[in-house]
Design a protein around this motif. Structure first.
Motif, PDB file in Angstrom:
ATOM      1  N   PHE A  88       1.046  12.762  -3.169  1.00  0.00           N
ATOM      2  CA  PHE A  88       2.191  11.946  -2.766  1.00  0.00           C
ATOM      3  C   PHE A  88       2.150  10.672  -3.619  1.00  0.00           C
ATOM      4  O   PHE A  88       1.152   9.946  -3.599  1.00  0.00           O
ATOM      5  CB  PHE A  88       2.106  11.611  -1.274  1.00  0.00           C
ATOM      6  CG  PHE A  88       2.007  12.844  -0.407  1.00  0.00           C
ATOM      7  CD1 PHE A  88       3.149  13.426   0.123  1.00  0.00           C
ATOM      8  CD2 PHE A  88       0.773  13.444  -0.155  1.00  0.00           C
ATOM      9  CE1 PHE A  88       3.062  14.579   0.903  1.00  0.00           C
ATOM     10  CE2 PHE A  88       0.678  14.591   0.625  1.00  0.00           C
ATOM     11  CZ  PHE A  88       1.822  15.157   1.157  1.00  0.00           C
ATOM     12  N   VAL A  89       3.218  10.405  -4.368  1.00  0.00           N
ATOM     13  CA  VAL A  89       3.207   9.353  -5.380  1.00  0.00           C
ATOM     14  C   VAL A  89       4.436   8.480  -5.219  1.00  0.00           C
ATOM     15  O   VAL A  89       5.566   8.988  -5.210  1.00  0.00           O
ATOM     16  CB  VAL A  89       3.216   9.970  -6.799  1.00  0.00           C
ATOM     17  CG1 VAL A  89       3.157   8.884  -7.863  1.00  0.00           C
ATOM     18  CG2 VAL A  89       2.070  10.964  -6.971  1.00  0.00           C
ATOM     19  N   ILE A 100      -0.183   7.602  -3.678  1.00  0.00           N
ATOM     20  CA  ILE A 100      -0.318   7.086  -2.310  1.00  0.00           C
ATOM     21  C   ILE A 100      -1.416   7.843  -1.560  1.00  0.00           C
ATOM     22  O   ILE A 100      -2.250   7.267  -0.882  1.00  0.00           O
ATOM     23  CB  ILE A 100       1.011   7.256  -1.537  1.00  0.00           C
ATOM     24  CG1 ILE A 100       2.127   6.478  -2.215  1.00  0.00           C
ATOM     25  CG2 ILE A 100       0.855   6.865  -0.067  1.00  0.00           C
ATOM     26  CD1 ILE A 100       2.014   4.986  -2.083  1.00  0.00           C
ATOM     27  N   GLU A 101      -1.384   9.163  -1.705  1.00  0.00           N
ATOM     28  CA  GLU A 101      -2.317   9.994  -0.938  1.00  0.00           C
ATOM     29  C   GLU A 101      -2.402  11.366  -1.603  1.00  0.00           C
ATOM     30  O   GLU A 101      -1.437  11.822  -2.243  1.00  0.00           O
ATOM     31  CB  GLU A 101      -1.808  10.142   0.513  1.00  0.00           C
ATOM     32  CG  GLU A 101      -2.688  10.936   1.444  1.00  0.00           C
ATOM     33  CD  GLU A 101      -4.068  10.347   1.643  1.00  0.00           C
ATOM     34  OE1 GLU A 101      -4.932  10.581   0.771  1.00  0.00           O
ATOM     35  OE2 GLU A 101      -4.285   9.672   2.673  1.00  0.00           O
ATOM     36  N   VAL A 102      -3.551  11.992  -1.478  1.00  0.00           N
ATOM     37  CA  VAL A 102      -3.721  13.395  -1.865  1.00  0.00           C
ATOM     38  C   VAL A 102      -4.403  14.088  -0.694  1.00  0.00           C
ATOM     39  O   VAL A 102      -5.494  13.686  -0.294  1.00  0.00           O
ATOM     40  CB  VAL A 102      -4.588  13.544  -3.139  1.00  0.00           C
ATOM     41  CG1 VAL A 102      -4.688  15.014  -3.536  1.00  0.00           C
ATOM     42  CG2 VAL A 102      -4.017  12.720  -4.284  1.00  0.00           C
ATOM     43  N   LEU A 103      -3.740  15.079  -0.118  1.00  0.00           N
ATOM     44  CA  LEU A 103      -4.301  15.759   1.044  1.00  0.00           C
ATOM     45  C   LEU A 103      -4.727  17.167   0.655  1.00  0.00           C
ATOM     46  O   LEU A 103      -4.060  17.833  -0.146  1.00  0.00           O
ATOM     47  CB  LEU A 103      -3.274  15.803   2.185  1.00  0.00           C
ATOM     48  CG  LEU A 103      -2.961  14.418   2.768  1.00  0.00           C
ATOM     49  CD1 LEU A 103      -1.842  14.512   3.796  1.00  0.00           C
ATOM     50  CD2 LEU A 103      -4.207  13.793   3.398  1.00  0.00           C
ATOM     51  N   ILE A 138       5.061   6.656   5.223  1.00  0.00           N
ATOM     52  CA  ILE A 138       4.660   6.642   3.817  1.00  0.00           C
ATOM     53  C   ILE A 138       4.889   5.268   3.179  1.00  0.00           C
ATOM     54  O   ILE A 138       4.149   4.863   2.278  1.00  0.00           O
ATOM     55  CB  ILE A 138       5.377   7.773   3.033  1.00  0.00           C
ATOM     56  CG1 ILE A 138       4.667   8.027   1.687  1.00  0.00           C
ATOM     57  CG2 ILE A 138       6.857   7.503   2.858  1.00  0.00           C
ATOM     58  CD1 ILE A 138       5.116   9.297   0.973  1.00  0.00           C
ATOM     59  N   ASP A 139       5.895   4.526   3.669  1.00  0.00           N
ATOM     60  CA  ASP A 139       6.113   3.172   3.132  1.00  0.00           C
ATOM     61  C   ASP A 139       4.910   2.261   3.402  1.00  0.00           C
ATOM     62  O   ASP A 139       4.717   1.259   2.704  1.00  0.00           O
ATOM     63  CB  ASP A 139       7.368   2.531   3.738  1.00  0.00           C
ATOM     64  CG  ASP A 139       8.654   3.075   3.137  1.00  0.00           C
ATOM     65  OD1 ASP A 139       8.589   3.853   2.165  1.00  0.00           O
ATOM     66  OD2 ASP A 139       9.740   2.716   3.656  1.00  0.00           O
ATOM     67  N   SER A 140       4.121   2.611   4.421  1.00  0.00           N
ATOM     68  CA  SER A 140       2.899   1.855   4.718  1.00  0.00           C
ATOM     69  C   SER A 140       1.677   2.484   4.057  1.00  0.00           C
ATOM     70  O   SER A 140       0.538   2.093   4.347  1.00  0.00           O
ATOM     71  CB  SER A 140       2.669   1.797   6.241  1.00  0.00           C
ATOM     72  OG  SER A 140       3.795   1.270   6.890  1.00  0.00           O
TER      73      SER A 140
END
Ligand SMILES: [Ca+2]
Ligand SMILES: [Ca+2]
Ligand SMILES: [Ca+2]
Ligand SMILES: [Ca+2]
Length: 444
Positions: A88-89, A100-103, A138-140
């Motif tokens: 997620f970028v 932002i995150e990699v799950l 996701i904005d946070s």
């Protein structure tokens, strides 16, 4: 996991597996850092950011599909399928893409992701069913897995399609072979409704018509065939309005088929643009888009087939406004202008600099639907690309071609700047010889 080890998890005769190459190791690129863009060739497409696979973690050996999400605040995010997870970028500033995150997800070369509301749904040939990701925070900087559908072991899936109008999700291929249909009325706990498995379905687009003879009908366009899609390959059109009484309207055969792969409707839904993933190798064709008129859903007509003359294999394409965004493996992103079914290539960004051969490397998919106009692309060996689609400086009238009409516009502003600076392509507040020679140099 080493990329070679990944090969043994899948059928070793799959051409995508045979063509596997290691991830390209390179520094990331963000235009905001002003360090000079990497040497990719392009036309009318500008690189804003490039995040090689290592940006997502050292374990990721390949990139797969991508999709986009725009939060209610208007911030924009790229979602990318990776060998070992889903990335997620944030790309709200395309010049400064930030992971932002990699799950984690089941390991696979194939991972497909789509969104519905503030949820993302990811599937893969590695099993695991459907992973559901909550994007509401996701904005946070927070993305969590909020659900899983794990109802048909071994739970492999090739693609996922969502009709955002009806709120139904369609799993394609994999263990289910055809379609498996779920209601997303409860987004974290999709409810299985029915399946359709007369043919193997490789990929799908499902839409609800709001006008014309099919108003109120939910229609599925399927790239499908028997024997995993290899036999009688073509375009199946279903009426899926009543999930308990699915009607086949037609199974259409286009010219010189090898493997019906994927396609997308024009915005006005008069035409379906279809790509075939194996015709370059089996039919010795160049990259070809079939233009299929689907105004009569029971009797499609192949109006034309467009080739850009390139040798690369075409993969996923999407349509937006008057453009088709094609992810064509070794020839990268190709943008075709669409004039009522007549196509011409007017822009490109080649993500695989070595060559344009018909092999399964390079660009897997693109996503052109961000409100800002930012385009993203996901690449097997090179990870995530973030682009601007914009005319080169010499294209003064914005038709994506530099020709005499642009030269004419420049000459009309000759020495007129600052009252008329149209022809000032080098930005020195004069329209003079340097601008005209600059435009001539861009003419093809
Ligand atoms: Ca093809
Ligand atoms: Ca290339
Ligand atoms: Ca022009
Ligand atoms: Ca100038």
């Amino acid at each position: 996991m080493h990329w070679l080890l990944l090969l043994f998890l899948f059928h070793e005769d799959d051409p995508k597996i045979l063509d596997r190459q290691p991830p390209v190791v390179s520094p990331s690129f963000r235009a905001i850092e002003q360090r000079g863009a990497p040497p990719f060739t392009s036309l009318n497409v500008t690189l804003a950011s490039w995040l090689p696979l290592a940006e997502f973690g050292a374990n990721h050996t390949s990139g797969a599909d991508c999709w986009g999400y725009t939060s209610p605040s208007g911030r924009e995010y790229a979602l990318i399928g990776l060998s070992h997870g889903t990335g997620f970028v944030e790309i709200s500033n395309p010049d400064n893409a930030q992971v932002i995150e990699v799950l984690p997800s089941p390991v696979s070369l194939w991972r497909d992701v789509k969104t519905y509301g503030d949820r993302a749904y990811a599937v893969s040939e590695g099993g695991g069913g459907i992973q559901i990701f909550d994007l509401s925070q996701i904005d946070s900087g927070v993305v969590v897995q909020s659900g899983t559908v794990d109802d048909v072991p071994p739970n492999k899936t090739h693609n996922v399609a969502i009709n955002e109008t009806s709120g139904f999700l369609y799993r394609c291929g994999g263990s289910g072979q055809g379609l498996r249909i779920y209601s997303l009325a409860t987004p974290d706990t999709p409810v299985f409704v029915n399946s359709w498995s007369f043919r193997y379905v490789h990929d799908a687009q499902i839409v609800t018509y709001t006008s014309g003879p099919y108003a109120g009908r939910e229609i599925a366009f399927l790239c499908a065939g028997f024997n995993n899609g290899n036999t009688q390959t073509g375009l199946t059109i279903l009426d899926v309005t009543d999930k308990n009484n699915i009607l086949e309207l037609t199974h259409f055969f286009y010219s010189t088929p090898a493997y019906s792969h994927q396609g997308w409707l024009s915005p006005d839904r008069t035409r379906f643009y279809l790509n075939d993933e194996l015709d370059e190798q089996f039919q010795s064709t160049t990259t070809t888009t079939r233009v299929v008129n689907v105004e009569d859903l029971s009797q499609p007509v192949e109006e034309a087939s467009f080739t850009n003359g390139n040798s690369a294999i075409d993969h996923n394409l999407y349509t937006k406004d008057d453009f088709i965004y094609a992810a064509n493996y070794r020839s990268g992103l190709r943008i075709y202008r669409n004039n009522a079914g007549t196509l011409s290539e007017i822009a490109f960004f080649d993500t695989y600099p070595t060559d344009d051969q018909a092999n399964f490397n390079g660009l897997w998919s693109s996503y052109p639907y961000f409100p800002s106009g930012t385009i993203i692309g996901s690449d097997l060996e090179r990870g995530l690309f973030v682009w601007r689609f914009e005319p080169v400086s010499g294209d003064l009238n914005g038709d994506y071609i530099v020709d005499e009409s642009d030269l004419q516009l420049a000459s009309e502003s000759w020495h007129q700047c600052p009252s008329n600076c149209v022809g000032d392509i080098n930005g020195n507040l004069q329209v003079e010889v340097l601008d005209l020679t600059g435009i001539i140099n861009q003419m093809q």
